[in-house]
Motif scaffolding. Structure first.
Motif, PDB file in Angstrom:
ATOM      1  N   SER A 116     -27.600  26.048  42.415  1.00 54.69           N
ATOM      2  CA  SER A 116     -28.093  25.015  41.508  1.00 54.69           C
ATOM      3  C   SER A 116     -26.934  24.271  40.840  1.00 54.69           C
ATOM      4  O   SER A 116     -26.950  23.029  40.745  1.00 54.69           O
ATOM      5  CB  SER A 116     -29.000  25.658  40.466  1.00 54.69           C
ATOM      6  OG  SER A 116     -29.463  24.711  39.564  1.00 54.69           O
ATOM      7  N   LEU A 117     -25.922  24.995  40.377  1.00 57.94           N
ATOM      8  CA  LEU A 117     -24.761  24.365  39.752  1.00 57.94           C
ATOM      9  C   LEU A 117     -23.975  23.527  40.764  1.00 57.94           C
ATOM     10  O   LEU A 117     -23.519  22.427  40.441  1.00 57.94           O
ATOM     11  CB  LEU A 117     -23.861  25.427  39.110  1.00 57.94           C
ATOM     12  CG  LEU A 117     -24.407  26.036  37.820  1.00 57.94           C
ATOM     13  CD1 LEU A 117     -23.672  27.333  37.482  1.00 57.94           C
ATOM     14  CD2 LEU A 117     -24.311  25.043  36.671  1.00 57.94           C
ATOM     15  N   ARG A 118     -23.826  24.030  41.987  1.00 58.56           N
ATOM     16  CA  ARG A 118     -23.131  23.273  43.031  1.00 58.56           C
ATOM     17  C   ARG A 118     -23.883  21.986  43.339  1.00 58.56           C
ATOM     18  O   ARG A 118     -23.288  20.903  43.423  1.00 58.56           O
ATOM     19  CB  ARG A 118     -22.951  24.101  44.298  1.00 58.56           C
ATOM     20  CG  ARG A 118     -22.153  23.334  45.378  1.00 58.56           C
ATOM     21  CD  ARG A 118     -22.006  24.081  46.696  1.00 58.56           C
ATOM     22  NE  ARG A 118     -23.314  24.353  47.261  1.00 58.56           N
ATOM     23  CZ  ARG A 118     -23.805  25.583  47.472  1.00 58.56           C
ATOM     24  NH1 ARG A 118     -23.102  26.646  47.161  1.00 58.56           N
ATOM     25  NH2 ARG A 118     -24.997  25.741  47.979  1.00 58.56           N
ATOM     26  N   ASN A 119     -25.218  22.070  43.481  1.00 59.87           N
ATOM     27  CA  ASN A 119     -26.028  20.880  43.769  1.00 59.87           C
ATOM     28  C   ASN A 119     -25.907  19.854  42.636  1.00 59.87           C
ATOM     29  O   ASN A 119     -25.819  18.649  42.886  1.00 59.87           O
ATOM     30  CB  ASN A 119     -27.481  21.250  43.998  1.00 59.87           C
ATOM     31  CG  ASN A 119     -27.688  22.033  45.280  1.00 59.87           C
ATOM     32  OD1 ASN A 119     -26.815  22.080  46.144  1.00 59.87           O
ATOM     33  ND2 ASN A 119     -28.834  22.674  45.396  1.00 59.87           N
TER      34      ASN A 119
ATOM     35  N   ARG B  96     -24.302  37.197  35.963  1.00 63.28           N
ATOM     36  CA  ARG B  96     -22.919  37.696  35.900  1.00 63.28           C
ATOM     37  C   ARG B  96     -22.026  36.470  35.942  1.00 63.28           C
ATOM     38  O   ARG B  96     -22.222  35.579  36.758  1.00 63.28           O
ATOM     39  CB  ARG B  96     -22.606  38.629  37.070  1.00 63.28           C
ATOM     40  CG  ARG B  96     -23.308  39.945  36.908  1.00 63.28           C
ATOM     41  CD  ARG B  96     -22.593  41.189  37.385  1.00 63.28           C
ATOM     42  NE  ARG B  96     -21.204  41.161  37.719  1.00 63.28           N
ATOM     43  CZ  ARG B  96     -20.212  41.548  36.894  1.00 63.28           C
ATOM     44  NH1 ARG B  96     -20.465  41.940  35.685  1.00 63.28           N
ATOM     45  NH2 ARG B  96     -18.967  41.530  37.301  1.00 63.28           N
ATOM     46  N   VAL B  97     -21.045  36.437  35.043  1.00 62.47           N
ATOM     47  CA  VAL B  97     -20.197  35.259  34.909  1.00 62.47           C
ATOM     48  C   VAL B  97     -18.785  35.668  34.555  1.00 62.47           C
ATOM     49  O   VAL B  97     -18.578  36.720  33.948  1.00 62.47           O
ATOM     50  CB  VAL B  97     -20.799  34.299  33.833  1.00 62.47           C
ATOM     51  CG1 VAL B  97     -20.852  34.958  32.485  1.00 62.47           C
ATOM     52  CG2 VAL B  97     -20.069  32.977  33.766  1.00 62.47           C
TER      53      VAL B  97
ATOM     54  N   SER C 145     -28.780  31.902  43.429  1.00 62.35           N
ATOM     55  CA  SER C 145     -29.609  30.717  43.160  1.00 62.35           C
ATOM     56  C   SER C 145     -29.000  29.863  42.041  1.00 62.35           C
ATOM     57  O   SER C 145     -29.062  28.628  42.091  1.00 62.35           O
ATOM     58  CB  SER C 145     -31.031  31.134  42.787  1.00 62.35           C
ATOM     59  OG  SER C 145     -31.027  31.968  41.640  1.00 62.35           O
ATOM     60  N   LEU C 146     -28.381  30.493  41.051  1.00 59.87           N
ATOM     61  CA  LEU C 146     -27.741  29.744  39.972  1.00 59.87           C
ATOM     62  C   LEU C 146     -26.477  29.056  40.480  1.00 59.87           C
ATOM     63  O   LEU C 146     -26.229  27.889  40.154  1.00 59.87           O
ATOM     64  CB  LEU C 146     -27.418  30.672  38.796  1.00 59.87           C
ATOM     65  CG  LEU C 146     -26.686  30.036  37.615  1.00 59.87           C
ATOM     66  CD1 LEU C 146     -27.501  28.886  37.021  1.00 59.87           C
ATOM     67  CD2 LEU C 146     -26.381  31.090  36.560  1.00 59.87           C
TER      68      LEU C 146
ATOM     69  N   SER D 193     -33.732  30.288  34.189  1.00 53.04           N
ATOM     70  CA  SER D 193     -32.659  29.741  35.022  1.00 53.04           C
ATOM     71  C   SER D 193     -32.184  28.378  34.520  1.00 53.04           C
ATOM     72  O   SER D 193     -31.001  28.063  34.607  1.00 53.04           O
ATOM     73  CB  SER D 193     -33.087  29.676  36.484  1.00 53.04           C
ATOM     74  OG  SER D 193     -34.255  28.916  36.620  1.00 53.04           O
ATOM     75  N   ARG D 194     -33.077  27.567  33.967  1.00 52.01           N
ATOM     76  CA  ARG D 194     -32.659  26.269  33.420  1.00 52.01           C
ATOM     77  C   ARG D 194     -31.718  26.450  32.232  1.00 52.01           C
ATOM     78  O   ARG D 194     -30.734  25.727  32.092  1.00 52.01           O
ATOM     79  CB  ARG D 194     -33.884  25.449  32.991  1.00 52.01           C
ATOM     80  CG  ARG D 194     -34.620  24.842  34.152  1.00 52.01           C
ATOM     81  CD  ARG D 194     -35.794  24.001  33.707  1.00 52.01           C
ATOM     82  NE  ARG D 194     -35.438  23.161  32.564  1.00 52.01           N
ATOM     83  CZ  ARG D 194     -36.315  22.514  31.831  1.00 52.01           C
ATOM     84  NH1 ARG D 194     -37.598  22.607  32.100  1.00 52.01           N
ATOM     85  NH2 ARG D 194     -35.925  21.773  30.822  1.00 52.01           N
ATOM     86  N   HIS D 195     -32.019  27.417  31.378  1.00 47.76           N
ATOM     87  CA  HIS D 195     -31.158  27.709  30.230  1.00 47.76           C
ATOM     88  C   HIS D 195     -29.780  28.168  30.712  1.00 47.76           C
ATOM     89  O   HIS D 195     -28.748  27.714  30.198  1.00 47.76           O
ATOM     90  CB  HIS D 195     -31.838  28.780  29.363  1.00 47.76           C
ATOM     91  CG  HIS D 195     -31.033  29.210  28.185  1.00 47.76           C
ATOM     92  ND1 HIS D 195     -31.160  30.461  27.634  1.00 47.76           N
ATOM     93  CD2 HIS D 195     -30.098  28.590  27.433  1.00 47.76           C
ATOM     94  CE1 HIS D 195     -30.335  30.587  26.607  1.00 47.76           C
ATOM     95  NE2 HIS D 195     -29.676  29.462  26.464  1.00 47.76           N
TER      96      HIS D 195
END
Length: 156
Positions: free
Chosen positions: A140-143, A77-78, A136-137, A115-117
């Motif tokens: 990952s983006l924050r990290n 969801r975005v 989790s996404l 998830s990488r895509h």
């Protein structure tokens, strides 16, 4: 990926959400190709093998259902800046839902290969898109953003 030639037996063309797809078989296996990714085509002298009666709606529904049931796929969801919406849609495998929002940035439910895509696609848009879920996404983006900010921080 590097472009490659494929010899296919075309079945038909479909348009879904303003995108064109070629439904075909290759060596007897079902294949679906996004027209925007085809850079060249050549007609061969031999006739294509295809059924005499084709129900493109049914074929598309069947292939879409199989494709979206892939085990590695991720649904995200975005919210996205409307000026970059099409750019995001060009990277997604499928749009499952879309709804307007009071802030003018539509909310989308998209399917990505994995998830990488999804991370790559959202990273390309910077602050013009925000992953709302899965967590989790977002993590990952924050990290990733933190690592880039640390890398470009003041020299020691």
């Amino acid at each position: 990926q590097t472009p490659q030639w494929r010899t296919v037996d075309p079945i038909g063309l479909v348009t879904v959400r303003d995108r064109g797809y070629l439904l075909a078989t290759r060596s007897g296996e079902d294949r679906t190709y996004r027209l925007s990714r085809i850079s060249a085509a050549e007609e061969l002298p031999e006739a294509a093998e295809r059924p005499s009666r084709v129900d493109l709606d049914r074929i598309w529904r069947d292939r879409s259902a199989r494709f979206l049931s892939g085990s590695d796929h991720i649904t995200v969801r975005v919210r996205v800046n409307p000026a970059r919406r099409e750019e995001l849609l060009d990277t997604a495998l499928a749009v499952r839902a879309e709804e307007p929002a009071a802030d003018g940035w539509p909310r989308l439910e998209l399917t990505f290969q994995d998830s990488r895509h999804a991370e790559w696609a959202l990273w390309q848009l910077g602050t013009d898109a925000e992953a709302l879920s899965p967590q989790s996404l977002r993590t990952s983006l924050r990290n990733r953003a933190t690592a880039v900010a640390d890398h470009y921080g003041e020299p020691s």
